[in-house]
Design an enzyme around this catalytic site. Structure first.
Site, PDB file in Angstrom:
ATOM      1  N   GLY A 126      12.655  56.635 -44.316  1.00  0.00           N
ATOM      2  CA  GLY A 126      13.524  55.593 -44.875  1.00  0.00           C
ATOM      3  C   GLY A 126      14.646  56.121 -45.746  1.00  0.00           C
ATOM      4  CG  HIS A 185      24.609  68.302 -51.068  1.00  0.00           C
ATOM      5  ND1 HIS A 185      24.726  66.933 -51.020  1.00  0.00           N
ATOM      6  CD2 HIS A 185      24.221  68.696 -49.823  1.00  0.00           C
ATOM      7  CE1 HIS A 185      24.448  66.507 -49.791  1.00  0.00           C
ATOM      8  NE2 HIS A 185      24.141  67.574 -49.048  1.00  0.00           N
ATOM      9  CG  HIS A 221      22.505  64.535 -53.154  1.00  0.00           C
ATOM     10  ND1 HIS A 221      23.683  65.146 -53.548  1.00  0.00           N
ATOM     11  CD2 HIS A 221      21.589  64.842 -54.101  1.00  0.00           C
ATOM     12  CE1 HIS A 221      23.482  65.805 -54.685  1.00  0.00           C
ATOM     13  NE2 HIS A 221      22.205  65.631 -55.042  1.00  0.00           N
ATOM     14  CB  CYS A 262      28.172  65.145 -54.098  1.00  0.00           C
ATOM     15  SG  CYS A 262      26.943  66.409 -53.685  1.00  0.00           S
ATOM     16  CG  ASN A 318      12.252  56.620 -49.314  1.00  0.00           C
ATOM     17  OD1 ASN A 318      11.027  56.542 -49.370  1.00  0.00           O
ATOM     18  ND2 ASN A 318      13.050  55.684 -49.807  1.00  0.00           N
ATOM     19  CG  HIS A 336      17.660  59.861 -53.319  1.00  0.00           C
ATOM     20  ND1 HIS A 336      18.245  60.308 -52.156  1.00  0.00           N
ATOM     21  CD2 HIS A 336      17.084  58.678 -53.025  1.00  0.00           C
ATOM     22  CE1 HIS A 336      18.030  59.420 -51.193  1.00  0.00           C
ATOM     23  NE2 HIS A 336      17.315  58.421 -51.692  1.00  0.00           N
ATOM     24  CG  HIS A 371      13.794  55.567 -54.786  1.00  0.00           C
ATOM     25  ND1 HIS A 371      14.840  54.689 -54.706  1.00  0.00           N
ATOM     26  CD2 HIS A 371      13.843  56.299 -53.641  1.00  0.00           C
ATOM     27  CE1 HIS A 371      15.488  54.872 -53.560  1.00  0.00           C
ATOM     28  NE2 HIS A 371      14.904  55.844 -52.894  1.00  0.00           N
TER      29      HIS A 371
HETATM   30  P1  5GP Z   1      17.039  55.916 -49.932  1.00  0.00           P
HETATM   31  O1  5GP Z   1      17.060  54.657 -49.124  1.00  0.00           O
HETATM   32  O2  5GP Z   1      17.934  56.981 -49.321  1.00  0.00           O
HETATM   33  O3  5GP Z   1      15.694  56.426 -50.278  1.00  0.00           O
HETATM   34  O4  5GP Z   1      17.672  55.521 -51.320  1.00  0.00           O
HETATM   35  C1  5GP Z   1      19.022  55.379 -51.543  1.00  0.00           C
HETATM   36  C2  5GP Z   1      19.164  54.468 -52.726  1.00  0.00           C
HETATM   37  O5  5GP Z   1      20.489  54.562 -53.212  1.00  0.00           O
HETATM   38  C3  5GP Z   1      18.904  52.993 -52.387  1.00  0.00           C
HETATM   39  O6  5GP Z   1      17.843  52.499 -53.178  1.00  0.00           O
HETATM   40  C4  5GP Z   1      20.234  52.322 -52.711  1.00  0.00           C
HETATM   41  O7  5GP Z   1      20.081  51.050 -53.302  1.00  0.00           O
HETATM   42  C5  5GP Z   1      20.887  53.302 -53.654  1.00  0.00           C
HETATM   43  N1  5GP Z   1      22.336  53.295 -53.592  1.00  0.00           N
HETATM   44  C6  5GP Z   1      23.101  53.290 -52.474  1.00  0.00           C
HETATM   45  N2  5GP Z   1      24.404  53.311 -52.791  1.00  0.00           N
HETATM   46  C7  5GP Z   1      24.466  53.318 -54.153  1.00  0.00           C
HETATM   47  C8  5GP Z   1      25.556  53.330 -55.086  1.00  0.00           C
HETATM   48  O8  5GP Z   1      26.736  53.360 -54.735  1.00  0.00           O
HETATM   49  N3  5GP Z   1      25.231  53.339 -56.401  1.00  0.00           N
HETATM   50  C9  5GP Z   1      23.928  53.323 -56.837  1.00  0.00           C
HETATM   51  N4  5GP Z   1      23.723  53.329 -58.152  1.00  0.00           N
HETATM   52  N5  5GP Z   1      22.889  53.314 -55.985  1.00  0.00           N
HETATM   53  C10 5GP Z   1      23.149  53.316 -54.670  1.00  0.00           C
HETATM   54 ZN    ZN Z   2      25.304  65.543 -52.357  1.00  0.00          ZN
END
Ligand code: 5GP
Ligand code: ZN
Length: 112
Positions: free
Chosen positions: A91, A45, A96, A6, A85, A98, A100
């Site tokens: 993982g 969100h 929030h 957010c 994820n 998202h 990849h």
């Molecule tokens: P998750 O592990 O929740 O599936 O993915 C979170 C993703 O957010 C990770 O791939 C991590 O590298 C990315 N990430 C975490 N903090 C930041 C940030 O401050 N900026 C950006 N651009 N990516 C972030």
């Molecule tokens: Zn959020």
């Protein structure tokens, strides 16, 4: 609300923007797992895939519409992988929802 994505959406935390429209934002992952690695988020969100319902599910479609546009603008003709994820075992590290979007190398399947 203390939500990292957010804050990125609001511009409170800077990010490298790849795509934005009324519904979604895509930015470069800070720790890329592929030569191209975007994170696509709905601007609303939503904590995780577990929170998707009939009112907000259109936002998941908007994420995939954005992905198709990004694939074109970033010339990802060879293909890409989209990963969501969800929860601890999935993982998920940011609460929030998202997606990849990764490209630029061959991905294994089944994913490890
Ligand atoms: P998750 O592990 O929740 O599936 O993915 C979170 C993703 O957010 C990770 O791939 C991590 O590298 C990315 N990430 C975490 N903090 C930041 C940030 O401050 N900026 C950006 N651009 N990516 C972030
Ligand atoms: Zn959020």
């Amino acid at each position: 609300m203390d939500c990292l994505f957010c804050k990125i959406i609001d511009g409170e935390i800077s990010s490298s923007k790849i795509y934005e429209d009324e519904f979604v934002l895509a930015f470069k992952d800070i720790e890329p797992q592929a030569p191209f690695h975007a994170v696509i988020v709905p601007k609303e969100h939503i904590a995780s895939a577990n929170e998707i319902n009939s009112f907000n599910s259109f936002l998941v479609a908007k994420v995939f519409e954005a992905a198709a546009k990004i694939a074109e603008s970033e010339h990802l003709e060879r293909g890409f992988r989209i990963v969501n994820n969800c929860g601890e075992d999935g993982g998920q590290s940011v609460g929030h929802i998202h997606f990849h979007m990764m490209a630029g190398r061959q991905f294994a399947w089944p994913a490890g």
